[in-house]
Design a protein around this motif. Structure first.
Motif, mmCIF file in Angstrom:
data_model
loop_
_atom_site.group_PDB
_atom_site.id
_atom_site.type_symbol
_atom_site.label_atom_id
_atom_site.label_comp_id
_atom_site.label_asym_id
_atom_site.label_seq_id
_atom_site.Cartn_x
_atom_site.Cartn_y
_atom_site.Cartn_z
ATOM 1 N N ARG A 60 0.838 -1.007 0.043
ATOM 2 C CA ARG A 60 -0.087 0.070 0.009
ATOM 3 C C ARG A 60 0.836 1.234 -0.138
ATOM 4 O O ARG A 60 1.835 1.332 0.915
ATOM 5 C CB ARG A 60 -0.982 0.067 1.180
ATOM 6 C CG ARG A 60 -2.165 -1.135 1.233
ATOM 7 C CD ARG A 60 -3.069 -0.788 2.058
ATOM 8 N NE ARG A 60 -3.718 0.529 2.156
ATOM 9 C CZ ARG A 60 -4.845 0.771 1.462
ATOM 10 N NH1 ARG A 60 -5.281 -0.553 0.631
ATOM 11 N NH2 ARG A 60 -5.571 1.724 1.257
ATOM 12 N N ASP A 82 -1.992 -7.427 -6.159
ATOM 13 C CA ASP A 82 -2.981 -7.196 -5.315
ATOM 14 C C ASP A 82 -2.607 -5.540 -4.563
ATOM 15 O O ASP A 82 -3.272 -5.680 -3.470
ATOM 16 C CB ASP A 82 -3.281 -8.329 -4.343
ATOM 17 C CG ASP A 82 -2.292 -8.487 -3.637
ATOM 18 O OD1 ASP A 82 -0.940 -8.235 -3.594
ATOM 19 O OD2 ASP A 82 -2.541 -9.280 -2.504
ATOM 20 N N ARG A 84 -2.224 -1.499 -3.737
ATOM 21 C CA ARG A 84 -2.952 -0.374 -3.999
ATOM 22 C C ARG A 84 -2.151 0.813 -3.713
ATOM 23 O O ARG A 84 -1.185 0.877 -2.792
ATOM 24 C CB ARG A 84 -3.971 -0.338 -3.046
ATOM 25 C CG ARG A 84 -5.289 -1.267 -3.392
ATOM 26 C CD ARG A 84 -5.963 -1.174 -4.576
ATOM 27 N NE ARG A 84 -6.705 -0.023 -4.506
ATOM 28 C CZ ARG A 84 -7.429 0.643 -5.621
ATOM 29 N NH1 ARG A 84 -7.437 0.221 -6.536
ATOM 30 N NH2 ARG A 84 -8.363 1.688 -4.968
ATOM 31 N N GLN A 110 -5.357 -0.125 -10.073
ATOM 32 C CA GLN A 110 -4.721 -0.264 -8.809
ATOM 33 C C GLN A 110 -4.403 1.132 -8.140
ATOM 34 O O GLN A 110 -4.044 1.185 -6.956
ATOM 35 C CB GLN A 110 -3.257 -0.864 -9.007
ATOM 36 C CG GLN A 110 -3.097 -2.430 -9.060
ATOM 37 C CD GLN A 110 -1.624 -2.765 -9.352
ATOM 38 O OE1 GLN A 110 -1.168 -2.782 -10.480
ATOM 39 N NE2 GLN A 110 -1.093 -3.369 -8.418
ATOM 40 N N GLU A 112 -5.724 5.027 -7.403
ATOM 41 C CA GLU A 112 -6.666 5.889 -7.229
ATOM 42 C C GLU A 112 -6.207 7.355 -6.918
ATOM 43 O O GLU A 112 -5.353 7.345 -5.988
ATOM 44 C CB GLU A 112 -7.412 5.498 -6.138
ATOM 45 C CG GLU A 112 -8.840 6.765 -5.901
ATOM 46 C CD GLU A 112 -9.627 6.102 -4.565
ATOM 47 O OE1 GLU A 112 -10.669 6.887 -4.362
ATOM 48 O OE2 GLU A 112 -9.263 5.286 -3.820
#
Length: 217
Positions: A60, A82, A84, A110, A112
Motif C-alpha cells: 500500500r 494486489d 494499491r 490499482q 486511485e
C-alpha cells in the motif's frame, strides 16, 4: 561543475541503466501538452522511488502530489498484483491528466487519484501504508509528515522531495516553502518513532535533495 554537467551525467546514467520507456515518455509529453509545470522527478529519481518501495515490500503506497502521474507510475510498478496506491492531488486538471497517464500505463485498477487539499484528504486514507512519497506544497510538509506517520506501520518508509531547494533550506527566514521544510525537519528530529536522514542531489532537476524517514515503532 555546472548545471549542464549535472544534466549530462544524469542523461548518461539514465541511458546506461534505463531502457526507453514509452509509457513514461508519453506521460511527460501529455503533461507538457496540458501545460502542467515541468517539476516531475527525474527518470533516475523515479526509478529510485520504485526501488525503495520494492525494498520495503510495499503493498500500500501513499503519494501526496500527483501532478501528471509520472512518479505515480514509477511507484505503481513497485506494487504486487494486489497492491494499491492512493495519490492526493489539489488541482483537478492535474488529476485528470494523471488518471489518463496512469490508465494508459496499465495501473488504472490499482491507483486511485483523489482531488482536494492534501491535509483534508489524509483523514480518509486507509492504512497501514508501507511507503509514502511527499511531493506537494512544501509549506504543508509538517502536516503531510504527521499525516503519513499516523498511517504508517513499523518498517514503513516516508520519502520527502525537494528539501534543499537550491540551498534555500539554510535560510531560517526563508519563504513559506522553506519554513515548511525546516519545521518538518524539527518534527522529524523530535519524533522518537522514526529514524531519518537527508541527502542532497544534483542533476537534471538542479540542486535539491530527499529526506528519508523510516518508521521504527
Amino acid at each position: 561543475m555546472s548545471a549542464a554537467d549535472w544534466t549530462a551525467v544524469d542523461d548518461y546514467l539514465v541511458g546506461a541503466l534505463q531502457p526507453d520507456d514509452p509509457a513514461l515518455a508519453q506521460a511527460l509529453a501529455d503533461s507538457d501538452a496540458a501545460g502542467l509545470p515541468k517539476i516531475a522527478v527525474a527518470p533516475n529519481q523515479g526509478k529510485l522511488l520504485m526501488l525503495l518501495a520494492q525494498s520495503v515490500g510495499a503493498r500500500r503506497i501513499l503519494e501526496i502530489g500527483t501532478l501528471g502521474g509520472y512518479s505515480t507510475i514509477w511507484l505503481a510498478r513497485a506494487l504486487p498484483a494486489d497492491g494499491r496506491l492512493v495519490s492526493l492531488e489539489y488541482e483537478a486538471k492535474h488529476a485528470e491528466v494523471a488518471r489518463k497517464n496512469i490508465a494508459r500505463a496499465g495501473f488504472g485498477a490499482q491507483v486511485e487519484v483523489r482531488v482536494g487539499r492534501g491535509v483534508d484528504l489524509l483523514a480518509g486514507v486507509e492504512g497501514p501504508i508501507d511507503f509514502s512519497f511527499i511531493d506537494a506544497d512544501k509549506a504543508s510538509n509538517p502536516d503531510y509528515f504527521q499525516g503519513a506517520l499516523k498511517l504508517s506501520r513499523p518498517g514503513s518508509l516516508i520519502v520527502v522531495d525537494n528539501v534543499v531547494r537550491q540551498g534555500a533550506a539554510l535560510n531560517p527566514n526563508g519563504d513559506a516553502n522553506v519554513q515548511g521544510i525546516r519545521r518538518m525537519f524539527e518534527l522529524v528530529a523530535a519524533e522518537p518513532r522514526v529514524s531519518a536522514t537527508a541527502v542532497q542531489t544534483v542533476g537534471s532537476k538542479g540542486w535539491d535533495g530527499f529526506c528519508l524517514i523510516r518508521v521504527e515503532r
